[in-house]
Design a protein around this motif. Structure first.
Motif, mmCIF file in Angstrom:
data_model
loop_
_atom_site.group_PDB
_atom_site.id
_atom_site.type_symbol
_atom_site.label_atom_id
_atom_site.label_comp_id
_atom_site.label_asym_id
_atom_site.label_seq_id
_atom_site.Cartn_x
_atom_site.Cartn_y
_atom_site.Cartn_z
ATOM 1 N N PRO A 83 0.604 -1.021 0.106
ATOM 2 C CA PRO A 83 0.065 0.013 -0.051
ATOM 3 C C PRO A 83 1.286 1.102 -0.096
ATOM 4 C CG PRO A 83 -0.790 -2.011 1.911
ATOM 5 C CD PRO A 83 0.827 -1.743 0.842
ATOM 6 N N THR A 85 0.065 6.457 -0.320
ATOM 7 C CA THR A 85 -0.643 7.252 -0.125
ATOM 8 C C THR A 85 -0.486 8.207 -1.109
ATOM 9 O OG1 THR A 85 -1.185 7.072 2.656
ATOM 10 C CG2 THR A 85 -1.472 9.207 1.267
ATOM 11 N N PHE A 114 -6.382 0.672 -1.461
ATOM 12 C CA PHE A 114 -6.253 -0.331 -0.488
ATOM 13 C C PHE A 114 -7.527 0.097 0.237
ATOM 14 C CE2 PHE A 114 -4.229 -1.052 3.207
ATOM 15 C CZ PHE A 114 -3.481 -2.347 3.114
ATOM 16 N N VAL A 115 -8.555 -0.949 0.607
ATOM 17 C CA VAL A 115 -9.526 -1.068 1.681
ATOM 18 C C VAL A 115 -9.229 -0.801 3.041
ATOM 19 C CG1 VAL A 115 -11.737 -1.544 2.595
ATOM 20 C CG2 VAL A 115 -11.466 -1.544 0.289
ATOM 21 N N GLY A 116 -7.202 -2.171 3.524
ATOM 22 C CA GLY A 116 -7.247 -2.360 4.664
ATOM 23 C C GLY A 116 -7.094 -3.892 4.936
ATOM 24 N N GLY A 117 -6.310 -4.471 5.871
ATOM 25 C CA GLY A 117 -6.740 -5.312 6.320
ATOM 26 C C GLY A 117 -6.131 -6.904 4.797
ATOM 27 N N GLU A 119 -7.263 -6.273 1.591
ATOM 28 C CA GLU A 119 -8.149 -5.681 0.847
ATOM 29 C C GLU A 119 -7.751 -4.836 -0.151
ATOM 30 O OE1 GLU A 119 -12.888 -6.066 0.387
ATOM 31 O OE2 GLU A 119 -12.158 -5.368 2.612
ATOM 32 N N GLU A 155 -6.245 8.897 -0.829
ATOM 33 C CA GLU A 155 -6.421 7.425 -0.882
ATOM 34 C C GLU A 155 -5.802 6.924 -0.594
ATOM 35 O OE1 GLU A 155 -9.365 6.792 -2.844
ATOM 36 O OE2 GLU A 155 -10.775 8.570 -2.106
ATOM 37 N N ARG A 156 -5.610 5.559 -0.201
ATOM 38 C CA ARG A 156 -4.132 4.491 -0.328
ATOM 39 C C ARG A 156 -4.688 3.772 -1.988
ATOM 40 N NH1 ARG A 156 -0.130 3.863 3.018
ATOM 41 N NH2 ARG A 156 -1.739 1.993 4.242
ATOM 42 N N ASP A 176 0.901 -1.492 6.484
ATOM 43 C CA ASP A 176 0.186 -2.474 6.032
ATOM 44 C C ASP A 176 0.353 -3.731 5.076
ATOM 45 O OD1 ASP A 176 -1.718 -0.907 7.760
ATOM 46 O OD2 ASP A 176 -1.806 0.171 6.015
ATOM 47 N N ARG A 229 5.877 3.611 12.539
ATOM 48 C CA ARG A 229 5.473 3.382 10.643
ATOM 49 C C ARG A 229 6.184 3.830 9.961
ATOM 50 N NH1 ARG A 229 1.404 0.204 11.831
ATOM 51 N NH2 ARG A 229 0.070 1.290 10.224
ATOM 52 N N GLU A 231 4.171 5.545 8.486
ATOM 53 C CA GLU A 231 3.470 6.740 7.837
ATOM 54 C C GLU A 231 4.040 7.471 8.445
ATOM 55 O OE1 GLU A 231 0.833 4.511 10.511
ATOM 56 O OE2 GLU A 231 2.662 4.453 8.459
#
Length: 382
Positions: A83, A85, A114-117, A119, A155-156, A176, A229, A231
């Motif tokens: 992922p 940004t 990228f939705v997260g987790g 996904e 957005e990611r 992530d 992290r 970010e």
């Protein structure tokens, strides 16, 4: 180098094209002092962008990058989901994958939101001259065919690819990213293990309106070492505050000479870079030779300017417990040069942001993790 081709053709390697940004690049600093040495120059407004090269849809400029200085060898197909940004709005995308010093096979690559987790949604498969599989030669970037995709600022998105062979990688940051055995790049949800290194993807570029894009040519500080992290690295914090891409062109352990040797590959070949912050020198302080550092930094500034890229500098932070008295004096002399030279368009005073006002050879509490690298709080100050 990279350049734009005719409409709809994207980028190709080994040709040079540059633009200048419209925005004012302002570095946020902590605790600016009042002495002449600490006074920053006024922000400089870049000249107008002018002609965008006749491309009816704008131009490609980088929004994410990694120097990829390390490598891992994979004997069986492995999938990564990486992922990032995006800070560059536009409607078309192109990626460059990079092989290291021995070849690798890119078996499949996809791009989506990228939705997260683990996904992604709306994923599209990448092609390379129409093929879905490509060989990565050593040290040669391979560009995918440009493709339509709506890209929004802030957005990611994620690059998913499977490969086997020698795959380049970057520094390790908590984030992530995921990896899993097998050819799983097309799966909407990747169930794998956390994998926080950048792998394989040299850069992601977006076609849109011309804008400011800043590359950071640095060492492990520029790469973000000791930020907890990804970010929290200063490049990520800076791009969110500035509103335009700030991309990674840093390699841990680099001194000025090594960074100059890769300037072409890691800065000039990024599409559409308008500015470059040179964050170098801390790994050369052991030489205790201000002239060596000043000459090398001046060379970097001149080469950037000659390539049509606006040079900026970062002053050298304190290095408590790691310098002799002569090394500390070298650091201070180089910083005096960086605050006064007309070879650059401005500077980010990392020294002033981190140092202890009562003891300039030391850092304020909580700013450095090991006497060299900023903590996450230190990165926020930078």
């Amino acid at each position: 180098m990279v350049e734009r081709l005719s409409a709809g053709r994207g980028l190709r390697p080994r040709a040079r094209g540059r633009c200048l940004g419209l925005l004012v690049l302002v570095f946020s600093l902590a605790g600016c002092g009042k002495s002449r040495e600490e006074k920053r120059p006024a922000p400089i407004v870049a000249p107008p962008l002018g002609d965008a090269g006749g491309h009816p849809r704008g131009l490609f400029q980088v929004t994410s990058a990694c120097a990829l200085p390390y490598r891992m060898t994979i004997d069986a197909p492995t999938t990564w989901r990486l992922p990032f940004t995006n800070m560059r709005p536009g409607d078309r995308v192109q990626l460059a994958f990079w092989g290291h010093w021995s070849p690798a096979t890119l078996r499949s690559a996809w791009f989506g939101r990228f939705v997260g987790g683990g996904e992604v949604e709306g994923a599209v498969q990448l092609t390379f001259d129409g093929a879905r599989r490509v060989e990565l030669a050593d040290g040669v970037p391979v560009l995918c065919d440009p493709f339509d995709y709506p890209m929004r600022r802030g957005e990611r998105y994620a690059v998913s690819f499977s490969a086997v062979g020698s795959v380049p990688e970057g520094l390790d940051f908590e984030g992530d990213g995921l990896s899993a055995p097998g050819d799983l790049a097309r799966e909407p949800v990747l169930e794998g293990s956390p994998d926080w290194r950048g792998h394989g993807v040299k850069w992601v570029a977006v076609e849109g309106e011309a804008q400011r894009v800043l590359a950071v040519l640095g060492d492990s500080i520029g790469a973000g070492q000791s930020a907890q992290r990804a970010e929290q690295r200063f490049i990520e914090v800076a791009q969110m505050r500035l509103g335009h891409p700030v991309v990674d062109a840093s390699v841990g352990g680099d001194g000025i000479e090594r960074a100059l040797n890769r300037l072409e590959r890691d800065v000039f070949e990024l599409p559409g870079v308008t500015d470059c912050l040179v964050q170098l020198g801390t790994n050369d302080l052991h030489r205790e030779d201000p002239g060596f550092l000043i000459d090398g930094l001046s060379d970097a500034f001149g080469r950037l300017r000659a390539a049509g890229i606006r040079p900026w500098a970062a002053t050298i932070m304190p290095k408590p417990g790691h310098l002799t008295e002569a090394g500390e004096q070298t650091r201070r002399e180089v910083n005096v040069f960086l605050r006064s030279t007309r070879l650059i368009d401005g500077y980010a005073d990392f020294d002033l942001a981190i140092r202890d006002p009562a003891d300039p050879a030391n850092a304020r509490p909580g700013m450095l993790a090991d006497g060299i690298h900023p903590t996450s709080a230190g990165h926020a100050e930078l």
